[in-house]
Motif scaffolding. Structure first.
Motif, PDB file in Angstrom:
ATOM      1  N   ARG A  38       0.848  -1.187   0.000  1.00  0.00           N
ATOM      2  CA  ARG A  38       0.000   0.000   0.000  1.00  0.00           C
ATOM      3  C   ARG A  38       0.885   1.239   0.000  1.00  0.00           C
ATOM      4  N   ASP A  41      -2.569   5.411   1.051  1.00  0.00           N
ATOM      5  CA  ASP A  41      -3.904   5.140   1.605  1.00  0.00           C
ATOM      6  C   ASP A  41      -3.826   3.902   2.487  1.00  0.00           C
ATOM      7  N   GLU A  43      -5.610   1.039   1.897  1.00  0.00           N
ATOM      8  CA  GLU A  43      -6.031  -0.160   1.169  1.00  0.00           C
ATOM      9  C   GLU A  43      -4.827  -1.029   0.824  1.00  0.00           C
ATOM     10  N   TRP A  44      -4.903  -2.305   1.153  1.00  0.00           N
ATOM     11  CA  TRP A  44      -3.847  -3.251   0.796  1.00  0.00           C
ATOM     12  C   TRP A  44      -4.176  -3.890  -0.543  1.00  0.00           C
ATOM     13  N   THR A  45      -3.191  -4.000  -1.408  1.00  0.00           N
ATOM     14  CA  THR A  45      -3.325  -4.689  -2.695  1.00  0.00           C
ATOM     15  C   THR A  45      -2.441  -5.922  -2.639  1.00  0.00           C
TER      16      THR A  45
END
Length: 150
Positions: A38, A41, A43-45
């Motif tokens: 990440r 932000d 949010e983990w991808t």
């Protein structure tokens, strides 16, 4: 009131990842190695190793995991983001291993975190954007629309 936004494309690719076994038990459990990242932000991808034979990845019994390809995330930031010097901006990486579903134990084992500073990268993009803006009247439309990439 309208604000101009710019896009930052953050590609992350991993070639090979070494996650050592912590016990003899690790050698016999099928595990899935997942890398998550990440930036800018919360949010983990996730990145899972892609299979070259196009079958789904179900994990492996290896300490050395080969990754093929990567993932990109596009962030929209206000144009003013590049007017200030970027300080303490990192890409955060988190590695975890999933345990085979047939064992009655925690389904996930955290391997660890790492941070990669990207201040210099973002400051280089900002510098190129300023140079492009200063020379805009002398540049062709084709060059103005070229993506700034590092």
């Amino acid at each position: 009131m309208s604000t101009n936004y710019r896009s930052i494309n953050c590609p992350v690719a991993i070639k090979q990842l070494f996650v050592p076994w912590t016990s003899e038990f690790d050698k016999v459990i099928l595990k899935k190695t997942i890398v998550m990242f990440r930036m800018l932000d919360e949010e983990w991808t996730s990145l899972a190793p892609n299979r070259r034979d196009y079958r789904p990845y179900r994990g492996s019994c290896c300490e050395n995991e080969n990754f093929y390809g990567g993932r990109s995330v596009v962030f929209c930031v206000p144009a003013g983001f590049f007017e200030k010097k970027a300080i303490d901006v990192d890409v955060q990486l988190y590695v975890r291993r999933e345990v085979c579903k047939y064992f009655e134990m925690d389904q996930c084992q955290g391997v660890g975190f790492a941070t990669v500073p990207v201040d210099d990268l973002l400051n280089g993009i900002a510098k190129q954007m300023r140079e492009r803006n200063e020379l805009s009247e002398h540049l062709s439309d084709f060059y103005k629309q070229q993506i700034i990439s590092r």
